[in-house]
Write an enzyme that holds these catalytic residues in place. Structure first.
Site, mmCIF file in Angstrom:
data_model
loop_
_atom_site.group_PDB
_atom_site.id
_atom_site.type_symbol
_atom_site.label_atom_id
_atom_site.label_comp_id
_atom_site.label_asym_id
_atom_site.label_seq_id
_atom_site.Cartn_x
_atom_site.Cartn_y
_atom_site.Cartn_z
ATOM 1 N N ASP A 236 -0.232 8.417 7.457
ATOM 2 C CA ASP A 236 0.792 7.622 6.771
ATOM 3 C C ASP A 236 0.871 8.070 5.317
ATOM 4 O O ASP A 236 1.743 8.849 4.943
ATOM 5 C CB ASP A 236 0.456 6.133 6.877
ATOM 6 C CG ASP A 236 1.383 5.250 6.051
ATOM 7 O OD1 ASP A 236 2.479 5.705 5.681
ATOM 8 O OD2 ASP A 236 1.025 4.082 5.768
ATOM 9 N N GLU B 1 1.590 -9.204 6.616
ATOM 10 C CA GLU B 1 2.273 -8.778 7.837
ATOM 11 C C GLU B 1 2.069 -9.744 8.999
ATOM 12 O O GLU B 1 2.272 -9.387 10.159
ATOM 13 C CB GLU B 1 1.830 -7.359 8.196
ATOM 14 C CG GLU B 1 2.214 -6.384 7.091
ATOM 15 C CD GLU B 1 1.798 -4.952 7.372
ATOM 16 O OE1 GLU B 1 1.080 -4.740 8.366
ATOM 17 O OE2 GLU B 1 2.190 -4.070 6.602
ATOM 18 N N LYS C 167 8.163 5.869 8.075
ATOM 19 C CA LYS C 167 8.693 4.794 7.237
ATOM 20 C C LYS C 167 9.932 5.295 6.511
ATOM 21 O O LYS C 167 9.847 6.212 5.693
ATOM 22 C CB LYS C 167 7.636 4.327 6.229
ATOM 23 C CG LYS C 167 6.434 3.642 6.866
ATOM 24 C CD LYS C 167 5.385 3.300 5.824
ATOM 25 C CE LYS C 167 4.231 2.515 6.423
ATOM 26 N NZ LYS C 167 3.132 2.288 5.438
ATOM 27 N N HIS D 52 7.327 -0.631 9.931
ATOM 28 C CA HIS D 52 7.812 -1.537 8.904
ATOM 29 C C HIS D 52 7.075 -1.277 7.591
ATOM 30 O O HIS D 52 6.287 -0.355 7.473
ATOM 31 C CB HIS D 52 7.578 -2.984 9.346
ATOM 32 C CG HIS D 52 6.116 -3.319 9.513
ATOM 33 N ND1 HIS D 52 5.639 -4.604 9.610
ATOM 34 C CD2 HIS D 52 4.989 -2.536 9.600
ATOM 35 C CE1 HIS D 52 4.325 -4.601 9.743
ATOM 36 N NE2 HIS D 52 3.909 -3.356 9.742
ATOM 37 N N SER E 84 0.865 -1.168 0.000
ATOM 38 C CA SER E 84 0.000 0.000 0.000
ATOM 39 C C SER E 84 0.911 1.229 0.000
ATOM 40 O O SER E 84 1.436 1.632 1.030
ATOM 41 C CB SER E 84 -0.904 -0.008 1.243
ATOM 42 O OG SER E 84 -1.665 1.159 1.315
ATOM 43 N N LYS F 78 5.353 -0.152 14.911
ATOM 44 C CA LYS F 78 4.411 -0.980 14.169
ATOM 45 C C LYS F 78 5.236 -1.916 13.286
ATOM 46 O O LYS F 78 5.868 -1.476 12.327
ATOM 47 C CB LYS F 78 3.504 -0.073 13.335
ATOM 48 C CG LYS F 78 2.484 -0.782 12.481
ATOM 49 C CD LYS F 78 1.669 0.257 11.720
ATOM 50 C CE LYS F 78 0.871 -0.387 10.608
ATOM 51 N NZ LYS F 78 0.121 0.609 9.822
ATOM 52 N N HIS G 241 -3.348 -5.826 2.045
ATOM 53 C CA HIS G 241 -2.438 -6.765 2.693
ATOM 54 C C HIS G 241 -2.953 -8.196 2.711
ATOM 55 O O HIS G 241 -2.284 -9.092 3.235
ATOM 56 C CB HIS G 241 -2.145 -6.324 4.131
ATOM 57 C CG HIS G 241 -1.276 -5.116 4.212
ATOM 58 N ND1 HIS G 241 -1.011 -4.450 5.395
ATOM 59 C CD2 HIS G 241 -0.614 -4.435 3.253
ATOM 60 C CE1 HIS G 241 -0.225 -3.423 5.151
ATOM 61 N NE2 HIS G 241 0.031 -3.386 3.865
ATOM 62 N N ASP H 239 -5.570 0.498 10.996
ATOM 63 C CA ASP H 239 -5.032 1.171 9.817
ATOM 64 C C ASP H 239 -6.069 0.993 8.729
ATOM 65 O O ASP H 239 -6.262 -0.098 8.195
ATOM 66 C CB ASP H 239 -3.694 0.553 9.392
ATOM 67 C CG ASP H 239 -3.171 1.157 8.088
ATOM 68 O OD1 ASP H 239 -3.776 2.130 7.595
ATOM 69 O OD2 ASP H 239 -2.152 0.653 7.563
ATOM 70 N N GLU I 105 -5.203 4.994 11.877
ATOM 71 C CA GLU I 105 -4.266 5.444 10.847
ATOM 72 C C GLU I 105 -4.976 5.590 9.506
ATOM 73 O O GLU I 105 -5.800 4.749 9.138
ATOM 74 C CB GLU I 105 -3.140 4.414 10.738
ATOM 75 C CG GLU I 105 -2.107 4.679 9.666
ATOM 76 C CD GLU I 105 -1.113 3.531 9.549
ATOM 77 O OE1 GLU I 105 -0.568 3.345 8.440
ATOM 78 O OE2 GLU I 105 -0.901 2.817 10.540
ATOM 79 N N GLU J 201 -5.671 -3.024 8.445
ATOM 80 C CA GLU J 201 -5.035 -3.634 9.611
ATOM 81 C C GLU J 201 -5.881 -3.443 10.867
ATOM 82 O O GLU J 201 -6.375 -2.342 11.128
ATOM 83 C CB GLU J 201 -3.645 -3.025 9.862
ATOM 84 C CG GLU J 201 -2.669 -3.216 8.712
ATOM 85 C CD GLU J 201 -1.354 -2.514 8.955
ATOM 86 O OE1 GLU J 201 -1.070 -2.155 10.127
ATOM 87 O OE2 GLU J 201 -0.604 -2.300 7.984
#
Length: 424
Positions: free
Chosen positions: A310, A205, A335, A363, A42, A386, A155, A242, A283, A164
């Protein structure tokens, strides 16, 4: 003797079977240090550019041999003879040599791999841990992990729209206990899904990727798993999301669960989730360029929940400053490969911290066994990290590194706990 004399690069695999870059820095005294860079699934449209080969005959066009050659044929001439401890000067020399505003000429992956390997080599040269080298004498706070235990969106190949669903062991006494609690909840969730004949396949993840009816159902399964461990939802284990809302945004409308929402309706939806579940962090609740919506949502919900940018910020100080001026978000997801150097990453964190934002070092979905982000989280005392579920080697590597750091700090170690999110 700590000057840089050589760079070696190689194409390796990340956790999604896609190629990524590894770089070794060689010093005049024989020290060699290695760094690997991650890659996201993403990806915000404003991130710095990865250098890929676009050769359809190899790795579906995702190869990084071009990036390898850039390191060994171009960046080597930029960094040779620098003292390895001159991190800022080295990073800005590479930025200048690239000459673009988003690292499109040399690639953020090429530059970042060198940047991180330089920092690691400097720590080895000085015979200190990486977190101490980066953070100095005050580096001592172990972060609260945001553990992604149900995956959806980009994901996972399932029906869940949000990307997430995470747990945060806020009430743990130390990082070791936080990891234990997270692993126990993860196992309890596995038992819940198995009992209901739902898929226990893993997303990118490490979280489970079952086909379940909606976002609330995912939260309900997690709450039941927490209850099954005997831990207390909220005070001991809080929840975080997220959303990655850019993925389902078009023409000022958010479409998920077969419904359509405008910004006001999204705010109402999030308020209902916050009221019904112990959610303390959300997020990317809105799309990456919906600045007006972000300001409205932040004003409405900032007293109730940490609102994390993000895709909105992509660890870029210019977008962070715009967000601060716009009243958007109360937290920054960090990130390294979104911006491309260690120096710029730390600069972005400082700007956000001065504005009172919470900080979460993160990550990517395509990870390696490199543990730099674990050290960075302690070095900056940011309080939150995270790095996925308590499963899969590339995720566990970061948690295990944090356990080692906690051991090294001994009595000086402090677990961030609920103070990590006090800024909202």
């Amino acid at each position: 003797m700590s000057r840089i004399i050589a760079l070696h690069a190689r194409e390796i695999l990340d956790s999604r079977a896609q190629p990524t870059l590894e770089v070794e820095v060689v010093l005049a005294d024989g020290i060699i240090a290695r760094a690997q860079v991650p890659s996201g699934a993403s990806i915000g449209s404003h991130e710095a550019i990865e250098m890929r080969d676009h050769d359809a005959t190899r790795y579906l066009g995702k190869g990084v041999l071009t990036a390898k050659n850039i390191v060994e044929e171009k960046l080597i001439h930029v960094v040779t003879d620098f003292d390895v401890t001159e991190q800022r000067a080295i990073d800005y020399a590479m930025i200048s040599a690239d000459g673009s505003d988003n690292k499109r000429n040399f690639g953020a992956n090429s530059i970042l791999a060198v940047s991180l390997a330089v920092a690691k080599a400097a720590a080895v040269s000085l015979n200190i841990s990486l977190f101490r080298y980066l953070g100095g004498v005050d580096a001592h706070i172990l972060p609260v992990p945001l553990m992604n235990i149900i995956n959806g969106g980009a994901h996972a190949n399932n029906s869940i729209d949000f990307q997430e669903f995470m747990i945060m062991p806020l009430g743990a006494a130390n990082f070791q206990e936080a990891i234990a609690w997270g692993a126990e909840v993860y196992k309890a969730l596995l038992a819940q899904l198995t009992k209901r004949n739902l898929s226990t396949a893993l997303g990118d993840e490490g979280g489970f990727a079952p086909d379940i009816e909606n976002n609330r159902a995912a939260l309900d399964y997690i709450l039941k798993a927490i209850d099954d461990t005997g831990l207390k939802p909220g005070s001991q284990i809080a929840l975080a999301l997220d959303v990655a809302a850019t993925e389902f945004y078009s023409k000022k409308i958010y479409s998920f669960e077969n419904k359509r929402f405008n910004v006001g309706e999204m705010i109402t939806y999030y308020r209902s989730l916050i009221n019904d579940y112990p959610i303390v962090s959300i997020e990317d609740p809105l799309a990456e360029d919906d600045w007006e919506g972000w300001a409205q949502l932040t004003k409405s919900l900032k007293a109730k929940v940490q609102i994390v940018g993000d895709d909105l910020f992509v660890t870029n100080y210019k977008r962070i400053e715009l967000g601060i001026a716009n009243g958007s978000a109360t937290g920054l997801l960090v990130k390294l490969n979104q911006i491309g150097t260690l120096t710029e990453t730390i600069q972005a964190m400082r700007i956000a911290d001065r504005a009172g934002y919470g900080l979460i070092v993160s990550h990517r979905s395509g990870e390696t066994e490199d543990t730099t982000i674990a050290d960075l989280s302690v070095a900056t005392n940011c309080g939150q990290i995270k790095t996925g579920a308590p499963a899969r080697g590339e995720r566990i590597a970061k948690y295990n590194q944090l356990l080692r750091i906690e051991d090294e700090l001994g009595e000086m170690a402090k677990y961030a706990g609920s103070a990590a999110i006090k800024k909202f």
